[in-house]
Enzyme design. Structure first.
Site, PDB file in Angstrom:
ATOM      1  N   ARG A 147      -9.608 103.451  -0.684  1.00  0.00           N
ATOM      2  CA  ARG A 147      -9.182 104.824  -0.420  1.00  0.00           C
ATOM      3  C   ARG A 147     -10.381 105.594   0.095  1.00  0.00           C
ATOM      4  O   ARG A 147     -11.465 105.512  -0.487  1.00  0.00           O
ATOM      5  CB  ARG A 147      -8.682 105.492  -1.704  1.00  0.00           C
ATOM      6  CG  ARG A 147      -8.150 106.900  -1.453  1.00  0.00           C
ATOM      7  CD  ARG A 147      -7.859 107.650  -2.742  1.00  0.00           C
ATOM      8  NE  ARG A 147      -8.994 108.440  -3.163  1.00  0.00           N
ATOM      9  CZ  ARG A 147      -8.915 109.501  -3.984  1.00  0.00           C
ATOM     10  NH1 ARG A 147      -7.742 109.870  -4.467  1.00  0.00           N
ATOM     11  NH2 ARG A 147      -9.984 110.157  -4.332  1.00  0.00           N
ATOM     12  N   ASP A 216      -5.792 110.278   0.546  1.00  0.00           N
ATOM     13  CA  ASP A 216      -5.071 111.180  -0.367  1.00  0.00           C
ATOM     14  C   ASP A 216      -5.213 112.616   0.126  1.00  0.00           C
ATOM     15  O   ASP A 216      -6.331 113.125   0.253  1.00  0.00           O
ATOM     16  CB  ASP A 216      -5.685 111.023  -1.770  1.00  0.00           C
ATOM     17  CG  ASP A 216      -4.861 111.667  -2.869  1.00  0.00           C
ATOM     18  OD1 ASP A 216      -4.003 112.505  -2.552  1.00  0.00           O
ATOM     19  OD2 ASP A 216      -5.086 111.325  -4.044  1.00  0.00           O
ATOM     20  N   GLU A 345      -4.289 101.203  -7.999  1.00  0.00           N
ATOM     21  CA  GLU A 345      -5.519 102.001  -7.944  1.00  0.00           C
ATOM     22  C   GLU A 345      -6.474 101.528  -9.044  1.00  0.00           C
ATOM     23  O   GLU A 345      -6.054 101.245 -10.157  1.00  0.00           O
ATOM     24  CB  GLU A 345      -5.180 103.481  -8.165  1.00  0.00           C
ATOM     25  CG  GLU A 345      -6.386 104.401  -8.067  1.00  0.00           C
ATOM     26  CD  GLU A 345      -5.997 105.891  -8.150  1.00  0.00           C
ATOM     27  OE1 GLU A 345      -4.886 106.211  -8.598  1.00  0.00           O
ATOM     28  OE2 GLU A 345      -6.832 106.723  -7.744  1.00  0.00           O
ATOM     29  N   TRP A 408      -2.246 122.140  -4.913  1.00  0.00           N
ATOM     30  CA  TRP A 408      -2.965 120.904  -5.154  1.00  0.00           C
ATOM     31  C   TRP A 408      -2.575 119.913  -4.101  1.00  0.00           C
ATOM     32  O   TRP A 408      -1.434 119.691  -3.866  1.00  0.00           O
ATOM     33  CB  TRP A 408      -2.574 120.337  -6.510  1.00  0.00           C
ATOM     34  CG  TRP A 408      -3.712 120.487  -7.402  1.00  0.00           C
ATOM     35  CD1 TRP A 408      -3.850 121.428  -8.357  1.00  0.00           C
ATOM     36  CD2 TRP A 408      -4.893 119.706  -7.386  1.00  0.00           C
ATOM     37  NE1 TRP A 408      -5.068 121.269  -8.944  1.00  0.00           N
ATOM     38  CE2 TRP A 408      -5.724 120.229  -8.365  1.00  0.00           C
ATOM     39  CE3 TRP A 408      -5.336 118.600  -6.616  1.00  0.00           C
ATOM     40  CZ2 TRP A 408      -6.976 119.706  -8.619  1.00  0.00           C
ATOM     41  CZ3 TRP A 408      -6.575 118.097  -6.871  1.00  0.00           C
ATOM     42  CH2 TRP A 408      -7.398 118.644  -7.866  1.00  0.00           C
TER      43      TRP A 408
END
Ligand code: GCO
Ligand code: MG
Length: 408
Positions: A147, A216, A345, A408
């Site tokens: 990531r 992300d 993850e 967020w």
């Protein structure tokens, strides 16, 4: 075999963790993760004051009935505090069943479907060069999926971007932000959208086409912005784009889905199968991001993944360092057993966390494995745990340049 005791332990070896320990009449002990980052004590109280008294005397083997009792049987249902508490009870009971039957939990879930669970790490850098150093450091550790998060020119600290690493430096962990109030960060979506495609262009130039790359967006984009980002990233073939729009309104993803083929992952803040109904049945996502620790445990997530499987949707469970090694173990047992596993993850806990929680899972050649210890395979060192006192910690908030509080 009856439940005799249910105790709540709060410890803070680098980060705050809440653990439920269930003991049976035969002296078998099961552990469950009850950690909810930034709201830890709410779950501790929910368990201590409202759930533990109900568990005493129940059949420790009746996992499904206990799950139904605490979800359908409760008037106030769902929500992160409730579903994290339910998750802790559920995990502890699976741990006990594994120990009593002498098998690792994945065997109770139908046995192994794969050699191990493909893991992705967190690489980040304030600049693309720093990001490349971090990626190379992780590849040296054996990771086969990454990531990537970077700073944005003109913005200060960006959430998810850690301290820049030097070449060969070993990533330890992301500490909790232990400030009395959340840190406030600045955010500018237009600057972010301008910058990110250049980051991925450079990464593909340097790393080639094969390495799975994930990103992300932390729920910060409108549907149209997310569609723009998705389209601009299509040439770089991401493994997934995570949390592009706020997760509480699943309908936002309809527009994104119509506009781009970038694979979409969402759901680390969703806590129930009901939260996913539109996302799954309308095939608005490719990956489920829930963690067993926040979504009703192994029982809750297995049911969710069975529904997802009907629509070709796979798992990508949330596992930052603010979910304890007990929650991590629960995810890994599901990962090797589920038919529709996607990726896991793996943000690597700190050495201090791993002294308090002794784990039997392993990582090698890019794959995680839950190990063969009966139950979940995690032990908690009580004496050591009491030495790390709880200190409140908050996730940051972010504001637009004019001061408006942003998603967020
Ligand atoms: C991730 C996450 C985390 C969360 C954190 C909240 O994808 O790992 O977005 O960084 O923000 O776990 O508690
Ligand atoms: Mg995330």
């Amino acid at each position: 075999m009856r439940i005799e005791r249910a105790e709540v332990l709060v410890t803070s070896p680098g980060r705050n963790f809440v653990t439920l320990r269930v003991t049976t009449s035969d002296g078998v002990v099961g552990l469950g993760d009850a950690t909810l980052n930034g709201r830890e004590l709410a779950v501790a109280s929910y368990l201590r004051d409202h759930v533990a008294p109900l568990l005493v005397g129940r059949d420790a083997h009746a996992i499904e009935d206990t799950w139904q009792y605490l979800t359908r049987g409760a008037y106030w249902r769902r929500g992160p505090v409730t579903m994290t508490a339910v998750a802790a009870v559920d995990m502890a009971l699976w741990d006990i069943k594994g120990k009593v039957t002498g098998v690792p939990v994945y065997q109770l879930l139908g046995g192994r479907s794969r050699r191990g669970a493909l893991a992705y790490c967190h690489a980040s850098g304030s600049t693309v060069d720093a990001l490349l150093t971090s990626i190379r450091n992780h590849l040296e550790l054996g990771f086969r999926a990454v990531r990537v998060q970077t700073g944005v020119p003109g913005l200060g600290k960006v959430y998810g971007v850690g301290t820049d690493q030097r070449a060969g430096e070993r990533y330890d962990y992301e500490p909790a932000g232990r400030t009395a109030r959340p840190v406030e960060e600045e955010w500018d979506t237009a600057a972010y959208l301008r910058h990110i495609p250049h980051v991925f262009e450079r990464l593909r130039e340097e790393l080639g086409p094969e390495l799975p790359l994930l990103h992300d967006a932390h729920h910060r984009l409108s549907p149209n912005e997310a569609a723009q980002l998705g389209r601009s990233l299509e040439p770089f073939r991401l493994f997934w784009l995570e949390d592009c729009t706020p997760a509480d309104n699943p309908e936002l993803l309809r527009r994104v889905r119509q506009q781009t083929t970038v694979p979409l992952a969402i759901g680390e803040v969703l806590t129930s199968i009901h939260d996913y109904r539109t996302l799954i049945t309308e095939q608005l996502i490719d990956y489920v991001r829930s963690s067993p620790a926040h979504t009703g445990g192994i029982t809750g997530v297995r049911r969710l993944m069975d529904l997802a499987g009907l629509y070709g949707i796979r798992s990508g469970f949330h596992q930052p360092t603010d979910i304890s090694p007990v929650g991590m173990a629960a995810a890994l047992h599901l990962d090797v057993a589920l038919p529709n596993f996607g990726i896991q993850e793996y943000m690597q806990h700190s050495a201090t966390t791993l002294e308090v929680f002794r784990t039997s899972y392993t990582f090698s050649d890019g794959l995680l494995d839950p190990g063969e210890t009966p139950g979940l395979g995690v032990e908690l060192d009580d004496d050591l745990a009491t030495r790390f006192e709880y200190t409140p910690a908050y996730l940051p908030v972010n504001r637009l340049r004019d001061g408006t509080l942003h998603d967020w």
